[in-house]
Design a protein around this motif. Structure first.
Motif, short mmCIF file in Angstrom:
data_model
loop_
_atom_site.label_atom_id
_atom_site.label_comp_id
_atom_site.label_asym_id
_atom_site.label_seq_id
_atom_site.Cartn_x
_atom_site.Cartn_y
_atom_site.Cartn_z
N LYS A 174 28.63 -70.68 76.10
CA LYS A 174 28.09 -69.31 76.18
C LYS A 174 28.99 -68.40 75.38
O LYS A 174 30.21 -68.42 75.55
CB LYS A 174 28.00 -68.81 77.62
CG LYS A 174 27.33 -67.43 77.72
CD LYS A 174 25.87 -67.51 77.33
CE LYS A 174 25.21 -66.13 77.22
NZ LYS A 174 25.51 -65.50 75.90
N SER A 175 28.38 -67.63 74.51
CA SER A 175 29.12 -66.67 73.69
C SER A 175 28.70 -65.25 74.05
O SER A 175 27.63 -65.03 74.63
CB SER A 175 28.86 -66.91 72.21
OG SER A 175 29.27 -68.21 71.83
N GLY A 176 29.55 -64.31 73.70
CA GLY A 176 29.23 -62.90 73.88
C GLY A 176 29.70 -62.14 72.66
O GLY A 176 30.78 -62.42 72.14
N TRP A 177 28.90 -61.21 72.18
CA TRP A 177 29.25 -60.48 70.96
C TRP A 177 28.66 -59.08 71.02
O TRP A 177 27.52 -58.87 71.39
CB TRP A 177 28.72 -61.24 69.73
CG TRP A 177 27.22 -61.42 69.73
CD1 TRP A 177 26.29 -60.64 69.11
CD2 TRP A 177 26.48 -62.46 70.40
NE1 TRP A 177 25.02 -61.11 69.36
CE2 TRP A 177 25.11 -62.23 70.15
CE3 TRP A 177 26.85 -63.55 71.20
CZ2 TRP A 177 24.11 -63.05 70.66
CZ3 TRP A 177 25.85 -64.36 71.71
CH2 TRP A 177 24.49 -64.11 71.43
N PHE A 178 29.49 -58.10 70.69
CA PHE A 178 29.00 -56.72 70.68
C PHE A 178 30.09 -55.80 70.13
O PHE A 178 31.28 -56.12 70.17
CB PHE A 178 28.60 -56.25 72.08
CG PHE A 178 27.77 -54.99 72.08
CD1 PHE A 178 26.58 -54.93 71.40
CD2 PHE A 178 28.20 -53.86 72.74
CE1 PHE A 178 25.81 -53.77 71.38
CE2 PHE A 178 27.45 -52.69 72.74
CZ PHE A 178 26.24 -52.65 72.05
N THR A 188 33.96 -60.64 70.00
CA THR A 188 33.29 -61.94 69.86
C THR A 188 34.01 -62.93 70.76
O THR A 188 35.19 -63.23 70.53
CB THR A 188 33.33 -62.44 68.40
OG1 THR A 188 33.01 -61.37 67.51
CG2 THR A 188 32.35 -63.59 68.20
N HIS A 189 33.33 -63.40 71.78
CA HIS A 189 33.94 -64.25 72.80
C HIS A 189 33.14 -65.54 72.97
O HIS A 189 31.95 -65.59 72.64
CB HIS A 189 33.99 -63.56 74.16
CG HIS A 189 34.57 -62.19 74.17
ND1 HIS A 189 35.58 -61.79 73.32
CD2 HIS A 189 34.29 -61.10 74.96
CE1 HIS A 189 35.91 -60.54 73.58
NE2 HIS A 189 35.13 -60.09 74.56
N ALA A 190 33.78 -66.56 73.54
CA ALA A 190 33.06 -67.80 73.82
C ALA A 190 33.76 -68.58 74.92
O ALA A 190 34.98 -68.51 75.07
CB ALA A 190 32.96 -68.67 72.57
#
Length: 256
Positions: A174-178, A188-190
């Motif tokens: 699962k990644s997160g980006w904003f 940018t995370h994962a």
């Protein structure tokens, strides 16, 4: 590559974290690794969506309604479906349930609790929470197992090449980006979960908040976000190489 090689050339304003956990009954002693440069906590973007989906099931009697929102929240990182869960159940309830199940305590964002992606976290906390979630799945929690399978279905365009970088084709990702309008960085995370059999599990987390200050580029980015267009390639260009380096180095440091 060692952590110091990844961090040596960072802009002083950058925030970077990585953490990993390997643990499980019947295996070697639990092991953790981690590194941090910059702020102690970063906004989580969409990194916690599988955890939100996991705990929200217990608070929604209608299982079909839960799945209708929880699955796209994880598989395609749907913000609207995540927001439906977040507001219908309440951020305090969701975060308290995560604390009860994992031992990791997070708080709703002070400015606007409706912003699920503005919860501030540290990489070692994320790794700890996901390890508890993954072990719950392999120990027989059917909801956790379902959410874990959804993470396996996260597509290449949202995985930032992490499966290929770590050499685990079926890693749960699962990644997160904003990048919020008031921020001068892009986040940018994962997180990647690697079940090892039985209750053994490996979790690796990489988190970056890198400067993104060019006025024209920021305007284009905000316009794309406002139109609902993809911005993953912008995050890949800015942070992809570093994020993959953090993940592979963390896995190497955990050892076999």
């Amino acid at each position: 590559m060692a952590f110091n090689e990844l961090l040596d050339d960072l802009d002083p304003s950058a925030g970077v974290q990585a953490a990993g956990i390997r643990r499980g009954y019947g295996g070697p002693p639990a092991r953790t690794v981690g590194v941090r440069s910059g702020l102690a906590r970063l906004r989580c973007a969409s990194l916690l969506k599988p955890l939100y989906a996991w705990v929200s099931a217990a608070h929604m009697p209608d299982a079909d309604l839960w799945r209708r929102h929880a699955e796209p929240a994880v598989v395609i990182s749907s913000n609207s479906d995540t927001l439906n869960l977040w507001l219908a159940i309440g951020p305090g309830v969701i975060l308290e349930d995560i604390r009860r199940r994992t031992g990791v305590a997070w708080s709703p964002p002070n400015g606007d609790p409706s912003r699920f992606g503005s919860v501030e976290v540290a990489a070692d906390e994320v790794a700890t929470a996901y390890a508890a979630f993954a072990q719950s799945a392999v120990a027989g929690d059917p909801v956790a197992a379902t959410v874990l399978e959804w993470m396996r279905q996260v597509g290449r365009e949202q995985a930032f090449g992490i499966r290929e970088a770590i050499g685990v084709a079926d890693a749960r990702i699962k990644s997160g980006w904003f990048g919020a309008p008031e921020e001068t960085c892009l986040r940018t995370h994962a997180v990647a979960l690697l079940p090892l059999g039985g209750t053994r599990v490996t979790v690796i987390v990489g988190m970056t908040a890198l400067p993104y200050t060019d006025a024209r580029e920021r305007a284009i980015y905000r316009e794309r976000v406002a139109k609902g267009l993809s911005v993953e390639q912008t995050h890949e260009k800015l942070a992809g190489t570093l994020l993959r380096g953090l993940m592979t180095t963390t896995l190497t440091e955990l050892g076999g």
